[in-house]
Write a protein that holds these residues in place. Structure first.
Motif, short mmCIF file in Angstrom:
data_model
loop_
_atom_site.label_atom_id
_atom_site.label_comp_id
_atom_site.label_asym_id
_atom_site.label_seq_id
_atom_site.Cartn_x
_atom_site.Cartn_y
_atom_site.Cartn_z
N GLN A 1 11.01 8.29 -11.81
CA GLN A 1 10.45 7.14 -11.10
C GLN A 1 11.46 5.98 -11.13
O GLN A 1 12.15 5.80 -12.11
CB GLN A 1 9.17 6.66 -11.79
CG GLN A 1 8.11 7.71 -11.98
CD GLN A 1 7.17 7.82 -10.80
OE1 GLN A 1 6.79 6.82 -10.21
NE2 GLN A 1 6.81 9.04 -10.44
N HIS A 2 11.48 5.21 -10.07
CA HIS A 2 12.14 3.92 -10.12
C HIS A 2 11.11 2.84 -10.39
O HIS A 2 9.93 3.02 -10.11
CB HIS A 2 12.84 3.62 -8.78
CG HIS A 2 14.22 4.18 -8.70
ND1 HIS A 2 14.49 5.52 -8.84
CD2 HIS A 2 15.42 3.57 -8.50
CE1 HIS A 2 15.80 5.71 -8.72
NE2 HIS A 2 16.38 4.54 -8.51
N LEU A 3 11.59 1.74 -10.92
CA LEU A 3 10.73 0.58 -11.08
C LEU A 3 10.87 -0.27 -9.82
O LEU A 3 11.97 -0.70 -9.46
CB LEU A 3 11.17 -0.19 -12.32
CG LEU A 3 10.10 -0.96 -13.08
CD1 LEU A 3 8.95 -0.06 -13.51
CD2 LEU A 3 10.72 -1.63 -14.30
N ALA A 4 9.74 -0.49 -9.13
CA ALA A 4 9.72 -1.40 -7.98
C ALA A 4 9.38 -2.79 -8.51
O ALA A 4 8.44 -2.94 -9.28
CB ALA A 4 8.68 -0.95 -6.97
N ALA B 1 12.16 7.03 -6.05
CA ALA B 1 13.00 6.28 -5.12
C ALA B 1 13.09 6.92 -3.74
O ALA B 1 13.06 6.25 -2.72
CB ALA B 1 14.40 6.09 -5.71
N ALA C 1 3.33 -2.16 -0.17
CA ALA C 1 4.24 -2.01 0.96
C ALA C 1 5.44 -1.13 0.63
O ALA C 1 6.18 -0.70 1.51
CB ALA C 1 4.73 -3.39 1.42
N MET C 2 5.65 -0.88 -0.65
CA MET C 2 6.76 -0.03 -1.12
C MET C 2 6.25 1.36 -1.48
O MET C 2 7.04 2.24 -1.81
CB MET C 2 7.35 -0.71 -2.37
CG MET C 2 8.80 -0.46 -2.57
SD MET C 2 9.75 -1.44 -1.39
CE MET C 2 11.33 -0.63 -1.57
N VAL D 1 7.63 4.15 -8.53
CA VAL D 1 7.72 4.92 -7.28
C VAL D 1 8.94 5.84 -7.37
O VAL D 1 9.97 5.45 -7.91
CB VAL D 1 7.83 3.98 -6.05
CG1 VAL D 1 9.11 3.17 -6.04
CG2 VAL D 1 7.68 4.75 -4.74
N LEU E 1 3.92 -4.34 -3.79
CA LEU E 1 4.04 -2.97 -4.32
C LEU E 1 3.47 -1.97 -3.32
O LEU E 1 4.06 -0.91 -3.08
CB LEU E 1 3.30 -2.83 -5.66
CG LEU E 1 3.86 -3.59 -6.86
CD1 LEU E 1 3.05 -3.24 -8.11
CD2 LEU E 1 5.33 -3.26 -7.10
N ALA F 1 10.07 6.00 -1.58
CA ALA F 1 9.68 4.60 -1.41
C ALA F 1 9.65 4.25 0.07
O ALA F 1 10.43 4.79 0.87
CB ALA F 1 10.67 3.70 -2.15
N LEU F 2 8.73 3.35 0.45
CA LEU F 2 8.60 2.93 1.85
C LEU F 2 9.47 1.70 2.06
O LEU F 2 9.09 0.59 1.74
CB LEU F 2 7.13 2.61 2.15
CG LEU F 2 6.14 3.73 1.80
CD1 LEU F 2 4.71 3.25 2.06
CD2 LEU F 2 6.43 5.00 2.59
N ARG F 3 10.66 1.90 2.57
CA ARG F 3 11.63 0.82 2.72
C ARG F 3 11.52 0.19 4.09
O ARG F 3 10.95 0.75 5.02
CB ARG F 3 13.05 1.39 2.51
CG ARG F 3 13.21 2.06 1.17
CD ARG F 3 14.47 2.91 1.12
NE ARG F 3 15.65 2.12 1.39
CZ ARG F 3 16.76 2.15 0.65
NH1 ARG F 3 16.81 2.92 -0.42
NH2 ARG F 3 17.79 1.41 0.96
N ARG F 4 12.13 -0.98 4.23
CA ARG F 4 12.11 -1.66 5.53
C ARG F 4 13.15 -1.10 6.48
O ARG F 4 13.07 -1.32 7.69
CB ARG F 4 12.37 -3.16 5.34
CG ARG F 4 11.24 -3.88 4.62
CD ARG F 4 11.52 -5.35 4.54
NE ARG F 4 10.37 -6.06 3.95
CZ ARG F 4 10.30 -7.38 3.81
NH1 ARG F 4 11.30 -8.14 4.19
NH2 ARG F 4 9.23 -7.93 3.28
N ALA G 1 7.83 0.45 6.00
CA ALA G 1 6.58 -0.30 5.81
C ALA G 1 6.89 -1.68 5.26
O ALA G 1 7.92 -1.90 4.62
CB ALA G 1 5.63 0.42 4.86
#
Lengths: 347, 347
Positions: free
Chosen positions: B45-48, B146, B83-84, B144, B81, B149-152, B216
């Motif tokens: 997991q990454h830390l968001a 990585a 949104a990620m 999450v 969070l 993850a829901l990135r822009r 997202a």
């Protein structure tokens, strides 16, 4: 006026090359510009996290140099990592200000990134917003193996109490900035101002003390108040010899009582105070020599009187079954109470 | 007045039982009261991480209910969070206020912990300080993987554009709180106020969309401005049909132009806007039904015109080789520019 989004992009986005990969591998996976930053977990390490808020008129003068403010805002957070024995890694910045003053922002970000680069600590997220005055909130992240972290609750009876560097210099700087004190020697004034505005976080010292020191914290409010946090959380007492507490040379011309107040309750020195067993003295002396940092023993941790026994009064005048500091000097016990310092506090 | 340290201890220390261990094992190793909190790394997991600052008079009315303020301060961070696609885990709080008002603090912390417990998000550190007005800075942490993850920056030409819930309700609540708007039906007023003061972060939706949605973000400033962040970072354009954007029932009585401004530039709805390939429509519909959340397709992501070709003007009037939104309604293109919304913004 620039939009908030543009402010972050313009002043707080740094090229990736400014924060090269370290032995940990690349740093943040995703930095500024998304809903969240992503930070990779590191095997065997915990993430040490600290947060601080600095408010104009309370923690800094409204006319402080923005470069110095940017520097110090991160320095005090790096100092929290140092006090934990954690290696700096990244931080987030939330900033409110009345209007987007571009020359102010430029100088602030220069001071901020000056020390950020020095300690390899990357800005990974932020929020800038309008507000009636400047306030700055930084959350900082470092790595430390949990079992070797320098906690406040780990002091043990018999431990030596140590401090790094010299104390009282930042209080002198505050006196000068307030226009209350002046010094004959301009070089001393410069030293005092630097102690106040550009404290040096003891990051390398904290890391070197992993597994050697028992408890540690950084001196932000003054030795008298800060050491009590260790004592309360560790459920111990302390005896401290005031004459052994190392004093900044710049306060030597003050009356003796003002010197004592400066070193015990002045605050803002951001030196480390830590406890360690007596058999670690040689190791600690070697660390101090290697890092060219003065490390001084100022007292001893003692156990509380057993709570079943009738409490008697300790030299400090406090019941000896409660955490407290028994102050002494080279001639014997000193009679003031810890709480007597409160009204000297820089706040 | 309570000391700062006591404030944290009194109002913001929660018994460990309030945040039971989860499938991740125990949460923070060390919470409030030390120099840093310690958070364990989780394999895979990454830390968001996200940070926000809310300032009195700018982001909330000085006389707002402190319970609602505590709730919303954390809700907007949980929304980051969501949104990620990250699962909430912990947060830090920095709070400045003019004086330690105990009844205010009690209500604030009740609102804060109400939503914190609802989402299993533990307070692990904080700083409270005096300051001329209330300002609140929260940094939040979630987990999450990585790669999911829901990135822009992940929107692709051909993607559908979706929004959750209905838009415009929070803008109506703001109008009521400002005393500018009133509604015939008291129930509608309550709905609008709740949309403004107690937004529901779409955490479960964000997690369900991992691996399904491409890009997202959460709608904090309004669809028109927020969607542009996805477009710029993904280097794409969008066509959005205004008549398909789902409207809160509470704005139905407004003039049509005010309805459009509310849904596109009102802000503060904290719904998710995301993009996903057309072949994910059935899956997304199932997620919406399972979570009882309205999910609506409002448009399409399109590629930029090749920059070597001569740029022509898109229906929006912007050069078609730059990220922008082409607005339309059921009858055809709508001619206003994105930037035309700026002066309608709630700020």
């Amino acid at each position: 006026m620039l939009s908030e989004f543009s402010l972050i992009e313009r002043y707080f986005s740094q090229p990736a090359a400014a924060f090269p990969s370290t032995e940990h591998g690349p740093k943040a996976t995703l930095g500024i510009g998304d809903d969240c930053a992503l930070l990779a977990a590191k095997r065997g390490q915990h993430l040490a996290i600290s947060t601080d808020m600095l408010v104009s008129g309370r923690h800094f003068f409204p006319d402080v140099s923005p470069w110095a403010l940017g520097y110090k805002a991160l320095a005090v957070n790096l100092s929290d990592l140092a006090a934990m024995g954690a290696k700096p890694r990244a931080f987030t910045l939330a900033l409110s200000m009345p209007k987007a003053d571009e020359s102010w922002l430029e100088a602030f970000s220069e001071g901020l990134f000056h020390i950020a680069k020095q300690y390899g600590c990357e800005l990974i997220g932020g929020d800038t917003t309008g507000g009636p005055h400047v306030s700055i909130s930084i959350t900082i992240f470092g790595d430390v193996p949990a079992a070797r972290a320098l906690r406040r609750d780990a002091a043990r009876p018999g431990d030596d109490i140590w401090v790094s560097g010299v104390l009282g210099g930042a209080r002198a700087g505050l006196g000068i900035r307030r226009g209350e004190w002046s010094m004959k020697n301009p070089a001393d004034e410069a030293i005092a101002i630097k102690a106040l505005e550009q404290p040096e976080p003891r990051v390398a010292l904290g890391i070197a003390l992993r597994g050697i020191a028992h408890a540690a914290l950084d001196l932000s409010d003054g030795l008298a108040g800060d050491l009590l946090h260790i004592l309360k959380r560790s459920k111990v007492r302390a005896t401290v010899n005031i004459d052994q507490v190392p004093r900044s040379g710049v306060i030597a011309a003050l009356p003796p009582a003002a010197q004592v107040r400066s070193i015990l309750a002045g605050g803002d020195d951001y030196e480390l105070c830590f406890t360690a067993p007596a058999n670690a003295r040689a190791k600690i002396d070697r660390i101090g020599k290697a890092q060219k940092v003065l490390l001084t023993r100022i007292g001893t941790i003692e156990g509380l009187a057993a709570s079943l026994a009738p409490a008697s009064l300790a030299p400090s005048g406090t019941p000896n079954d409660l955490p407290a500091i028994d102050w002494r000097d080279n001639t014997g016990p000193v009679s003031f109470l810890d709480t007597g310092f409160d009204h000297f506090h820089a706040d």
